[in-house]
Write an enzyme that holds these catalytic residues in place. Structure first.
Site, PDB file in Angstrom:
ATOM      1  N   ARG A  17      61.463  10.851  89.936  1.00  0.00           N
ATOM      2  CA  ARG A  17      60.366  10.291  89.242  1.00  0.00           C
ATOM      3  C   ARG A  17      62.024   9.905  87.570  1.00  0.00           C
ATOM      4  O   ARG A  17      63.076  10.743  88.142  1.00  0.00           O
ATOM      5  CB  ARG A  17      59.336  11.620  88.682  1.00  0.00           C
ATOM      6  CG  ARG A  17      58.757  10.396  88.100  1.00  0.00           C
ATOM      7  CD  ARG A  17      57.775  11.462  86.580  1.00  0.00           C
ATOM      8  NE  ARG A  17      58.628  12.040  85.473  1.00  0.00           N
ATOM      9  CZ  ARG A  17      58.245  12.715  84.688  1.00  0.00           C
ATOM     10  NH1 ARG A  17      56.971  12.610  85.111  1.00  0.00           N
ATOM     11  NH2 ARG A  17      58.896  12.948  84.235  1.00  0.00           N
ATOM     12  N   TYR A  36      58.815  10.351  76.092  1.00  0.00           N
ATOM     13  CA  TYR A  36      58.183  11.053  77.482  1.00  0.00           C
ATOM     14  C   TYR A  36      58.599  11.540  78.164  1.00  0.00           C
ATOM     15  O   TYR A  36      59.042  10.569  78.718  1.00  0.00           O
ATOM     16  CB  TYR A  36      56.741  10.448  77.596  1.00  0.00           C
ATOM     17  CG  TYR A  36      55.980  11.086  78.866  1.00  0.00           C
ATOM     18  CD1 TYR A  36      55.831  13.025  78.398  1.00  0.00           C
ATOM     19  CD2 TYR A  36      56.304  10.592  79.884  1.00  0.00           C
ATOM     20  CE1 TYR A  36      55.746  13.860  79.599  1.00  0.00           C
ATOM     21  CE2 TYR A  36      55.960  12.189  81.608  1.00  0.00           C
ATOM     22  CZ  TYR A  36      55.974  12.975  81.109  1.00  0.00           C
ATOM     23  OH  TYR A  36      55.673  13.531  82.020  1.00  0.00           O
ATOM     24  N   ASP A  43      56.630   7.156  85.024  1.00  0.00           N
ATOM     25  CA  ASP A  43      54.838   8.225  84.677  1.00  0.00           C
ATOM     26  C   ASP A  43      55.010   6.841  83.248  1.00  0.00           C
ATOM     27  O   ASP A  43      55.848   7.209  82.512  1.00  0.00           O
ATOM     28  CB  ASP A  43      55.324   9.475  84.430  1.00  0.00           C
ATOM     29  CG  ASP A  43      53.917  10.014  84.306  1.00  0.00           C
ATOM     30  OD1 ASP A  43      52.836   9.446  83.834  1.00  0.00           O
ATOM     31  OD2 ASP A  43      53.739  10.941  84.437  1.00  0.00           O
ATOM     32  N   HIS A  85      52.772   7.453  81.585  1.00  0.00           N
ATOM     33  CA  HIS A  85      51.659   8.547  80.924  1.00  0.00           C
ATOM     34  C   HIS A  85      50.171   8.358  79.474  1.00  0.00           C
ATOM     35  O   HIS A  85      50.492   8.152  78.406  1.00  0.00           O
ATOM     36  CB  HIS A  85      52.742   9.506  80.260  1.00  0.00           C
ATOM     37  CG  HIS A  85      52.568  10.849  79.992  1.00  0.00           C
ATOM     38  ND1 HIS A  85      52.290  10.950  78.059  1.00  0.00           N
ATOM     39  CD2 HIS A  85      52.882  11.559  80.438  1.00  0.00           C
ATOM     40  CE1 HIS A  85      52.732  12.824  78.938  1.00  0.00           C
ATOM     41  NE2 HIS A  85      53.175  12.821  80.638  1.00  0.00           N
ATOM     42  N   GLU A 139      52.900   5.691  88.155  1.00  0.00           N
ATOM     43  CA  GLU A 139      51.779   6.756  87.226  1.00  0.00           C
ATOM     44  C   GLU A 139      50.691   6.676  86.416  1.00  0.00           C
ATOM     45  O   GLU A 139      51.784   6.583  84.658  1.00  0.00           O
ATOM     46  CB  GLU A 139      52.312   8.520  87.546  1.00  0.00           C
ATOM     47  CG  GLU A 139      52.034   9.096  86.753  1.00  0.00           C
ATOM     48  CD  GLU A 139      52.246  11.031  86.579  1.00  0.00           C
ATOM     49  OE1 GLU A 139      53.060  10.948  87.634  1.00  0.00           O
ATOM     50  OE2 GLU A 139      52.331  11.773  86.201  1.00  0.00           O
ATOM     51  N   GLU A 179      46.249  13.225  86.786  1.00  0.00           N
ATOM     52  CA  GLU A 179      46.922  14.775  86.421  1.00  0.00           C
ATOM     53  C   GLU A 179      45.398  15.260  84.652  1.00  0.00           C
ATOM     54  O   GLU A 179      45.470  16.628  84.897  1.00  0.00           O
ATOM     55  CB  GLU A 179      48.845  14.607  86.105  1.00  0.00           C
ATOM     56  CG  GLU A 179      47.953  13.901  84.243  1.00  0.00           C
ATOM     57  CD  GLU A 179      49.408  13.813  84.454  1.00  0.00           C
ATOM     58  OE1 GLU A 179      50.194  13.211  85.071  1.00  0.00           O
ATOM     59  OE2 GLU A 179      50.285  13.878  83.302  1.00  0.00           O
ATOM     60  N   ARG A 219      45.845  12.521  91.374  1.00  0.00           N
ATOM     61  CA  ARG A 219      46.750  13.604  90.954  1.00  0.00           C
ATOM     62  C   ARG A 219      46.634  15.017  90.163  1.00  0.00           C
ATOM     63  O   ARG A 219      47.155  14.935  88.939  1.00  0.00           O
ATOM     64  CB  ARG A 219      47.716  12.632  89.871  1.00  0.00           C
ATOM     65  CG  ARG A 219      48.471  11.279  90.303  1.00  0.00           C
ATOM     66  CD  ARG A 219      50.014  11.518  90.166  1.00  0.00           C
ATOM     67  NE  ARG A 219      50.472  12.141  89.062  1.00  0.00           N
ATOM     68  CZ  ARG A 219      51.706  13.265  89.541  1.00  0.00           C
ATOM     69  NH1 ARG A 219      51.089  14.222  90.087  1.00  0.00           N
ATOM     70  NH2 ARG A 219      52.244  14.056  87.816  1.00  0.00           N
ATOM     71  N   GLU A 276      54.892  16.824  93.900  1.00  0.00           N
ATOM     72  CA  GLU A 276      55.443  17.054  92.007  1.00  0.00           C
ATOM     73  C   GLU A 276      56.047  18.366  92.154  1.00  0.00           C
ATOM     74  O   GLU A 276      55.431  19.660  92.211  1.00  0.00           O
ATOM     75  CB  GLU A 276      55.041  16.585  91.352  1.00  0.00           C
ATOM     76  CG  GLU A 276      55.859  16.916  90.581  1.00  0.00           C
ATOM     77  CD  GLU A 276      54.712  15.839  88.469  1.00  0.00           C
ATOM     78  OE1 GLU A 276      53.513  16.299  88.272  1.00  0.00           O
ATOM     79  OE2 GLU A 276      55.143  16.018  87.290  1.00  0.00           O
ATOM     80  N   TRP A 279      49.705   9.772  74.163  1.00  0.00           N
ATOM     81  CA  TRP A 279      50.510  10.832  74.096  1.00  0.00           C
ATOM     82  C   TRP A 279      51.266  10.623  75.730  1.00  0.00           C
ATOM     83  O   TRP A 279      50.808  10.590  76.759  1.00  0.00           O
ATOM     84  CB  TRP A 279      51.206  11.480  73.616  1.00  0.00           C
ATOM     85  CG  TRP A 279      52.440  12.459  73.859  1.00  0.00           C
ATOM     86  CD1 TRP A 279      53.761  11.874  73.701  1.00  0.00           C
ATOM     87  CD2 TRP A 279      52.157  13.566  75.256  1.00  0.00           C
ATOM     88  NE1 TRP A 279      54.998  13.223  74.495  1.00  0.00           N
ATOM     89  CE2 TRP A 279      53.399  14.060  75.111  1.00  0.00           C
ATOM     90  CE3 TRP A 279      51.372  14.207  76.199  1.00  0.00           C
ATOM     91  CZ2 TRP A 279      54.882  15.094  76.733  1.00  0.00           C
ATOM     92  CZ3 TRP A 279      52.188  14.963  76.561  1.00  0.00           C
ATOM     93  CH2 TRP A 279      53.803  15.289  76.690  1.00  0.00           C
TER      94      TRP A 279
HETATM   95  O1  EZ4 Z   1      52.765  15.831  80.625  1.00  0.00           O
HETATM   96  O2  EZ4 Z   1      52.056  18.768  82.219  1.00  0.00           O
HETATM   97  O3  EZ4 Z   1      53.382  13.948  85.514  1.00  0.00           O
HETATM   98  N1  EZ4 Z   1      53.778  14.807  84.522  1.00  0.00           N
HETATM   99  C1  EZ4 Z   1      53.541  14.725  83.712  1.00  0.00           C
HETATM  100  C2  EZ4 Z   1      53.371  16.223  82.900  1.00  0.00           C
HETATM  101  C3  EZ4 Z   1      52.576  16.084  81.736  1.00  0.00           C
HETATM  102  C4  EZ4 Z   1      52.754  17.815  81.191  1.00  0.00           C
HETATM  103  C5  EZ4 Z   1      50.563  17.912  79.809  1.00  0.00           C
HETATM  104  O4  EZ4 Z   1      50.908  19.413  79.972  1.00  0.00           O
HETATM  105  O5  EZ4 Z   1      53.418  14.176  82.624  1.00  0.00           O
HETATM  106  O6  EZ4 Z   1      54.775  16.304  82.075  1.00  0.00           O
HETATM  107 CO    CO Z   2      52.206  12.881  84.761  1.00  0.00          CO
END
Ligand code: EZ4
Ligand code: CO
Length: 419
Positions: A150, A162, A227, A229, A253, A279, A300, A356, A419
Site C-alpha cells: 500500500r 493519513y 487508501d 480514507h 480503498e 472497514e 474490507r 492487510e 478523516w
Molecule cells: O485508519 O485502523 O486501511 N487501514 C486504515 C486504518 C484505519 C485505522 C482506524 O482505527 O484505514 O489505518
Molecule cells: Co483503510
C-alpha cells in the site's frame, strides 16, 4: 463430550503500545476462548457493554451454540447494528469459535472448510513524506518479503497526511514507519484528537505523480494499493480513479464516505479502478446495495467490527455469489486475536483476495502469544488448536489503559472534513 457450559467470562483491557479490549470465556471444563473487542478510540464503551450487558447473559449457556448465541445477542438487543454492539458480539463469537475448535482439537480453519490455499497474500503499508522516503520504505518492505504494497505519501503544502508515518525507524518502536498508528495516546494524561489540515485539490494533483514514479522505479508487476480514507466526493473519486488507471492498482480503498452506497454508482460509471470499501462497516446489511449492484470489488470489514467470524463468513459467502473477493482490515487496532481470526478465514474462504498486515509491536506480541507466521509474502494461521493465540495475563496487567483518539481533519478555513 466435555461439559461446554460457559462458566465465566472476563473483559481484559490492556495497552501494550496501544489499547486492546479482549474477552476471555471459560467453560466448566476449563477450555478458554479469546475474542477481540477493540474499537479504536472508543475502547471502554465496548468493555462496559460487554461487562454490564453481555457477560451476565453468557453464564450457563452452551459454548457450542454459536449461531444461537449470535442471534440471541443481536436480535435480543432489539437495537440494530452499531460499532459498539457489533464489536461486543464479535468478541463473544470469536471466543466461542476458539473454544469449539479447541474442543475439536483442530486449528479453526479446519472447521471453516479446511485449506483453500497454502497461505494468505499479505500487503504492507509503505509510506514517506516525500518520494525518496517512500522508495526507501517500499524497498524495506520488499526486503521483508512483502509481495503487495500500500502506497501513501505526504502532499506538498500539507503538514501531515493519513497513512504517512511521522518518522522512519526499524520497526521496533512505536510511531516508526512499520508501526504506523493514527490514534494518539495521552500518556496517562488527557488525550485529545490531533487536528490535521486537508486540501483535496492538492492531493488529487499529487497522487498520480507518485504512482508514476513508483511504477517507473519498481516496475509493472508489483501489486500496489492506495487508501483515500473516505475524503472525496463521488466526482473527485472518479477523477482520482481515472488518473490512476495507467498504474494498474490492485485497489483504491474508501474513496468516498462509506455510509453512502449510491456514491459508488457514480464512481463505478466513470472509472475501471478496482474499488474496496468497508472497514467502518459493522453489518452485512451495509453491503447489500454495494454487493448486489456490483459496486465494489473487495469487502474490507474487520472480524472485530463486523460481528465476528459467523457474520464475516456470511458476508464473504454473499460477496462470492457476485464474484467479489475479501480484503479484511488488518491494522494494529485489530488485536492479534482478531488478526488470527482473519487468517483462518483467509485460508479457508474460496473468494479470499488479500490480507492487510500491519505488524504488531514487540510489546503487543509479548502480551498476545501468536502462532501465525509470515513467510514469502504470505500469512499462515499456524497449526495450534483454536485461533492459536494466548494472552499472558501478567504481562497484560503491566500496561494500563491509556486514552487515545483518532485525528480530526479540517479544511483550510476550519471546516471539519472526513478523516
Ligand atoms: O485508519 O485502523 O486501511 N487501514 C486504515 C486504518 C484505519 C485505522 C482506524 O482505527 O484505514 O489505518
Ligand atoms: Co483503510
Amino acid at each position: 463430550m466435555p461439559t461446554t457450559a460457559i462458566a465465566s467470562a472476563e473483559v481484559i483491557v490492556t495497552s501494550p503500545g496501544r489499547n486492546f479490549v479482549t474477552l476471555q470465556i471459560t467453560t466448566d471444563d476449563g477450555v478458554v476462548g479469546l475474542g477481540d473487542a477493540t474499537l479504536n478510540g472508543r475502547e471502554l464503551a465496548v468493555a462496559v457493554y460487554l461487562a454490564d450487558h453481555v457477560i451476565p447473559l453468557l453464564k450457563g449457556r452452551d459454548a457450542m451454540d454459536i449461531e444461537d448465541t449470535w442471534q440471541y445477542l443481536y436480535r435480543g438487543a432489539y437495537w440494530r447494528r452499531g460499532p459498539v454492539t457489533m464489536a461486543a458480539i464479535a468478541a463473544v463469537d470469536m471466543a466461542l469459535w476458539d473454544i469449539k475448535a479447541k474442543v475439536a482439537e483442530l486449528p479453526l480453519y479446519q472447521l471453516l472448510g479446511g485449506r483453500s490455499r497454502t497461505g494468505a497474500l499479505a500487503y504492507a503499508h509503505a509510506s514517506g513524506r516525500d518520494t525518496e522516503e517512500l522508495f526507501d520504505s517500499i524497498r524495506e518492505h520488499l526486503d521483508l518479503g512483502y509481495r503487495a504494497i500500500r502506497v501513501q505519501t505526504g502532499v506538498p503544502g500539507l503538514d501531515s497526511v493519513y497513512g504517512v508515518a511521522a518518522s522512519a525507524g526499524d520497526g521496533a518502536e512505536e510511531g516508526d514507519r512499520y508501526d504506523y498508528e493514527p490514534a494518539r495516546r495521552g500518556a496517562g494524561g488527557r488525550a485529545r484528537p490531533v487536528e490535521e489540515t486537508w486540501d483535496t485539490r492538492a492531493y488529487l494533483r499529487h497522487v498520480p505523480s507518485v504512482f508514476e514514479a513508483v511504477r517507473s522505479e519498481f516496475g509493472a508487476e508489483l501489486p500496489l494499493l492506495h487508501d483515500a480514507h473516505h475524503r472525496l466526493t463521488p466526482r473527485e473519486a472518479a477523477q482520482l480513479g481515472r488518473s490512476l488507471e495507467p498504474y494498474d492498482l490492485f485497489w483504491l480503498e474508501d474513496c468516498t464516505p462509506a455510509e453512502d452506497p449510491t456514491a459508488l454508482r457514480y464512481v463505478r460509471d466513470h472509472t475501471t479502478v478496482p474499488l474496496a470499501i468497508g472497514e467502518v462497516f459493522n453489518s452485512i446489511h451495509d453491503y447489500q446495495t454495494l454487493i448486489t449492484e456490483r459496486l465494489v470489488d473487495y469487502v474490507r470489514s474487520a472480524v472485530t467490527h463486523t460481528g465476528g467470524i459467523t457474520h464475516l463468513k456470511k458476508l464473504a459467502d454473499f460477496a462470492a455469489i457476485y464474484g467479489i473477493k475479501t480484503g479484511f482490515h488488518g491494522p494494529t487496532d485489530v488485536s492479534p486475536v482478531g488478526q488470527a481470526a482473519h487468517l483462518h478465514l483467509d485460508l479457508a474462504l474460496h473468494n479470499f483476495g488479500i490480507q492487510e498486515h500491519m505488524r504488531h509491536s514487540e510489546a503487543t506480541l509479548e502480551v498476545f502469544r501468536t502462532s501465525f507466521r509470515f513467510e514469502d509474502g504470505r500469512l499462515h494461521p499456524g497449526e495450534r488448536m483454536g485461533l492459536g493465540v494466548e494472552i499472558d495475563r501478567d504481562a497484560a496487567r503491566e500496561h494500563a489503559y491509556d486514552p487515545a483518539y483518532l485525528p480530526v481533519n479540517r479544511l483550510a478555513d476550519g471546516t471539519v472534513h472526513d478523516w
